[in-house]
Design a protein around this motif. Structure first.
Motif, PDB file in Angstrom:
ATOM      1  N   ARG A  97      -7.444  -0.592  -2.323  1.00 19.95           N
ATOM      2  CA  ARG A  97      -7.657  -2.026  -2.520  1.00 19.95           C
ATOM      3  C   ARG A  97      -7.641  -2.323  -4.015  1.00 19.95           C
ATOM      4  N   ILE A  98      -6.734  -3.192  -4.430  1.00 15.17           N
ATOM      5  CA  ILE A  98      -6.586  -3.505  -5.841  1.00 15.17           C
ATOM      6  C   ILE A  98      -6.583  -5.013  -6.051  1.00 15.17           C
ATOM      7  N   SER A  99      -6.882  -5.419  -7.264  1.00 13.80           N
ATOM      8  CA  SER A  99      -6.843  -6.820  -7.661  1.00 13.80           C
ATOM      9  C   SER A  99      -5.893  -6.955  -8.837  1.00 13.80           C
ATOM     10  N   VAL A 100      -4.908  -7.839  -8.710  1.00 16.63           N
ATOM     11  CA  VAL A 100      -3.854  -7.965  -9.725  1.00 16.63           C
ATOM     12  C   VAL A 100      -3.703  -9.426 -10.106  1.00 16.63           C
ATOM     13  N   LEU A 101      -3.477  -9.694 -11.397  1.00 16.64           N
ATOM     14  CA  LEU A 101      -3.210 -11.059 -11.823  1.00 16.64           C
ATOM     15  C   LEU A 101      -1.990 -11.594 -11.076  1.00 16.64           C
ATOM     16  N   PRO A 102      -2.070 -12.808 -10.534  1.00 15.62           N
ATOM     17  CA  PRO A 102      -0.972 -13.333  -9.714  1.00 15.62           C
ATOM     18  C   PRO A 102       0.383 -13.343 -10.425  1.00 15.62           C
ATOM     19  N   THR A 103       0.405 -13.707 -11.705  1.00 19.00           N
ATOM     20  CA  THR A 103       1.686 -13.780 -12.414  1.00 19.00           C
ATOM     21  C   THR A 103       2.353 -12.418 -12.489  1.00 19.00           C
ATOM     22  N   LEU A 104       1.603 -11.394 -12.886  1.00 22.88           N
ATOM     23  CA  LEU A 104       2.184 -10.063 -12.962  1.00 22.88           C
ATOM     24  C   LEU A 104       2.562  -9.551 -11.577  1.00 22.88           C
ATOM     25  N   SER A 106       3.555 -11.272  -8.889  1.00 19.20           N
ATOM     26  CA  SER A 106       4.773 -11.888  -8.356  1.00 19.20           C
ATOM     27  C   SER A 106       6.011 -11.574  -9.183  1.00 19.20           C
ATOM     28  N   LYS A 107       5.845 -11.487 -10.508  1.00 14.73           N
ATOM     29  CA  LYS A 107       7.000 -11.321 -11.387  1.00 14.73           C
ATOM     30  C   LYS A 107       7.386  -9.867 -11.647  1.00 14.73           C
ATOM     31  N   TRP A 108       6.415  -8.945 -11.552  1.00 13.00           N
ATOM     32  CA  TRP A 108       6.717  -7.575 -11.954  1.00 13.00           C
ATOM     33  C   TRP A 108       6.372  -6.541 -10.886  1.00 13.00           C
ATOM     34  N   LEU A 109       5.173  -6.665 -10.301  1.00  9.51           N
ATOM     35  CA  LEU A 109       4.721  -5.613  -9.393  1.00  9.51           C
ATOM     36  C   LEU A 109       5.369  -5.695  -8.011  1.00  9.51           C
ATOM     37  N   ILE A 110       5.313  -6.847  -7.356  1.00 13.23           N
ATOM     38  CA  ILE A 110       5.792  -6.968  -5.981  1.00 13.23           C
ATOM     39  C   ILE A 110       7.268  -6.570  -5.837  1.00 13.23           C
ATOM     40  N   PRO A 111       8.165  -6.957  -6.762  1.00  9.86           N
ATOM     41  CA  PRO A 111       9.555  -6.499  -6.615  1.00  9.86           C
ATOM     42  C   PRO A 111       9.702  -4.979  -6.621  1.00  9.86           C
ATOM     43  N   ARG A 112       8.715  -4.256  -7.141  1.00 10.81           N
ATOM     44  CA  ARG A 112       8.784  -2.798  -7.197  1.00 10.81           C
ATOM     45  C   ARG A 112       8.075  -2.123  -6.031  1.00 10.81           C
ATOM     46  N   LEU A 113       7.272  -2.863  -5.275  1.00 13.33           N
ATOM     47  CA  LEU A 113       6.463  -2.249  -4.229  1.00 13.33           C
ATOM     48  C   LEU A 113       7.267  -1.619  -3.092  1.00 13.33           C
ATOM     49  N   PRO A 114       8.455  -2.115  -2.740  1.00 16.13           N
ATOM     50  CA  PRO A 114       9.225  -1.399  -1.712  1.00 16.13           C
ATOM     51  C   PRO A 114       9.468   0.061  -2.073  1.00 16.13           C
ATOM     52  N   ASP A 115       9.644   0.329  -3.362  1.00 19.72           N
ATOM     53  CA  ASP A 115       9.832   1.716  -3.787  1.00 19.72           C
ATOM     54  C   ASP A 115       8.561   2.529  -3.536  1.00 19.72           C
ATOM     55  N   PHE A 116       7.400   1.919  -3.813  1.00 17.65           N
ATOM     56  CA  PHE A 116       6.139   2.632  -3.570  1.00 17.65           C
ATOM     57  C   PHE A 116       5.948   2.913  -2.081  1.00 17.65           C
ATOM     58  N   LEU A 125      -1.799  -0.511   0.970  1.00 18.65           N
ATOM     59  CA  LEU A 125      -2.268  -1.333  -0.142  1.00 18.65           C
ATOM     60  C   LEU A 125      -2.901  -2.609   0.382  1.00 18.65           C
ATOM     61  N   SER A 126      -4.036  -2.956  -0.205  1.00 15.85           N
ATOM     62  CA  SER A 126      -4.720  -4.210   0.133  1.00 15.85           C
ATOM     63  C   SER A 126      -5.023  -4.923  -1.172  1.00 15.85           C
ATOM     64  N   PHE A 127      -4.677  -6.210  -1.242  1.00 16.65           N
ATOM     65  CA  PHE A 127      -4.851  -6.962  -2.484  1.00 16.65           C
ATOM     66  C   PHE A 127      -6.062  -7.873  -2.392  1.00 16.65           C
ATOM     67  N   ALA A 128      -7.019  -7.659  -3.295  1.00 14.99           N
ATOM     68  CA  ALA A 128      -8.212  -8.491  -3.365  1.00 14.99           C
ATOM     69  C   ALA A 128      -7.896  -9.758  -4.150  1.00 14.99           C
ATOM     70  N   PRO A 129      -8.571 -10.864  -3.871  1.00 13.36           N
ATOM     71  CA  PRO A 129      -8.338 -12.097  -4.619  1.00 13.36           C
ATOM     72  C   PRO A 129      -8.620 -11.901  -6.113  1.00 13.36           C
ATOM     73  N   TYR A 130      -7.819 -12.550  -6.930  1.00 13.57           N
ATOM     74  CA  TYR A 130      -8.009 -12.479  -8.378  1.00 13.57           C
ATOM     75  C   TYR A 130      -9.074 -13.474  -8.811  1.00 13.57           C
ATOM     76  N   ARG A 131      -9.994 -13.015  -9.661  1.00 16.62           N
ATOM     77  CA  ARG A 131     -10.999 -13.886 -10.262  1.00 16.62           C
ATOM     78  C   ARG A 131     -10.941 -13.716 -11.780  1.00 16.62           C
ATOM     79  N   ARG A 132     -10.749 -14.817 -12.501  1.00  9.91           N
ATOM     80  CA  ARG A 132     -10.598 -14.761 -13.955  1.00  9.91           C
ATOM     81  C   ARG A 132     -11.818 -14.143 -14.629  1.00  9.91           C
TER      82      ARG A 132
END
Length: 299
Positions: A97-104, A106-116, A125-132
C-alpha cells in the motif's frame, strides 16, 4: 531454564543510540523520552556487567565490548522487527500500500505500472489517498512518494527517484519565424507562467544558465503542472517544469524544450518509508523496480 537475554526494549535502546550517536536523537526515533533511553541502556549494562556505551559530551559511542555485542545481536533485532511488522500488517504477503502525489502518479508512475505487473504479478498494489499535510506516520501505508529536498522525519528513510531536473517549455511554433526563441535570454521577452507553489523556478533557471534576469513577475500562475502545461499549449506564455511530468506532452509534440541546458534544483520526488519496513519484501521489490525505472527515464 534460566533466560539470560535482556529485554528487546533495552537492546533497541542500545542499537538506536549507537546508530544516532546520542540519547536525545535515539529518543526521537523510538518516540520515548531521553531518560527512558538512558535508563534502558543502564539496565542493559548492569545486566551484562560491563559498559557498552562511552559518553563523550552530548555524543555516545560504543565501547569495544559494545561493538562486539551489537555485531552479534543486531541482525537478530532486524529479523525480529521485520517478522513482527509482517505479521501485524494483516495483509497478504504480496500486498503493498503506497501513497503517491497525483501529478506524478498520472504523468510518470501509472504509464510504467504495466511493466511492474508483468514482472511481479504476485504483488498487489493499493494506492492510499494523497494528503498534502501527511506526517508519514500511518501504519497502514508501507511507503509514500513525496516531493521535497530529502529531509524527512527521523523514523523515515528515503531514496531519490526523479524530478530534480527542470526545463523551460514552449509551443513548437515558438521556435520558428522572426520572433523565434534562439537563446535563453529571449525567454525574458515572453509572458512567464509561474507555478504557484514554486515561484522561484524561473529565477533559479535563468541564474543557472547564466542569464541576468530582472525581478520577474508572472503573467499568470497555476497551482497544478497540468494547468501550467495547458496554458503553454494555449499560447499564454512559457513555463519551467519538472521534465518527468511532461514526457507524454514532449512525445506527442504538444510542447518542446527550447534550450537543453541541464539544470537541477534541490527538490525532487522521493520514495519514503519507515526504517522498520525496509525488509518488507514487496516494498524491497517495488523500490528496486522504481529506481530502475528512474535510471531509464528520458534525460
Amino acid at each position: 531454564m534460566r533466560i539470560r537475554s535482556p529485554s528487546l526494549h533495552e537492546l533497541h535502546a542500545l542499537a538506536v543510540t549507537a546508530e544516532q550517536g546520542s540519547f536525545s536523537r535515539a529518543a526521537e526515533v523510538l518516540c520515548v523520552t531521553q531518560g527512558a533511553i538512558s535508563r534502558a541502556v543502564a539496565r542493559l549494562e548492569e545486566h551484562v556487567g560491563q559498559p557498552l556505551l562511552r559518553r563523550q559530551g552530548r555524543r555516545s559511542e560504543l565501547t569495544e565490548a559494545g561493538r562486539a555485542y551489537l555485531a552479534q545481536v543486531g541482525p537478530a533485532l532486524s529479523a525480529i522487527e521485520a517478522a513482527t511488522i509482517e505479521l501485524q500488517a494483516h495483509r497478504a504477503v504480496g500486498a503493498l500500500r503506497i501513497s503517491v502525489l497525483p501529478t506524478l502518479a498520472s504523468k510518470w508512475l501509472i504509464p510504467r505500472l504495466p511493466d511492474f505487473q508483468a514482472r511481479h504479478p504476485g504483488i498487489q498494489l493499493s494506492f492510499a489517498p494523497y494528503r498534502r499535510d501527511d506526517p508519514l506516520e500511518d501504519p497502514q501505508i508501507d511507503a509514500w512518494v513525496r516531493n521535497g529536498d530529502g529531509r524527512w522525519p527521523a523514523p523515515i528513510v528515503s531514496d531519490y527517484v526523479v524530478g530534480r531536473d527542470i526545463v523551460p517549455i514552449c509551443r513548437p511554433q515558438d521556435l520558428h519565424g522572426p520572433q523565434a526563441l534562439r537563446e535563453p535570454a529571449d525567454l525574458l521577452a515572453r509572458p512567464l507562467l509561474f507555478h504557484t507553489n514554486y515561484p522561484d523556478n524561473w529565477a533559479y533557471w535563468f541564474a543557472a544558465v547564466g542569464v541576468q534576469a530582472p525581478p520577474l513577475r508572472p503573467a499568470a500562475d497555476f497551482d497544478q503542472v497540468a494547468m501550467l502545461v495547458q496554458a503553454v499549449i494555449a499560447g499564454l506564455g512559457v513555463a519551467v517544469v519538472q521534465r518527468c511530468l511532461i514526457e507524454d506532452d514532449l512525445a506527442a509534440g504538444r510542447v518542446v524544450v527550447p534550450f537543453e541546458r541541464p539544470v537541477l534544483n534541490q527538490r525532487g520526488y522521493f520514495l519514503c518509508y519507515p526504517r522498520g519496513r525496509r525488509h518488507h519484501r514487496p516494498l524491497a521489490i517495488f523500490r528496486e523496480w522504481l529506481l530502475d525505472q528512474a535510471q531509464g527515464a528520458p534525460a
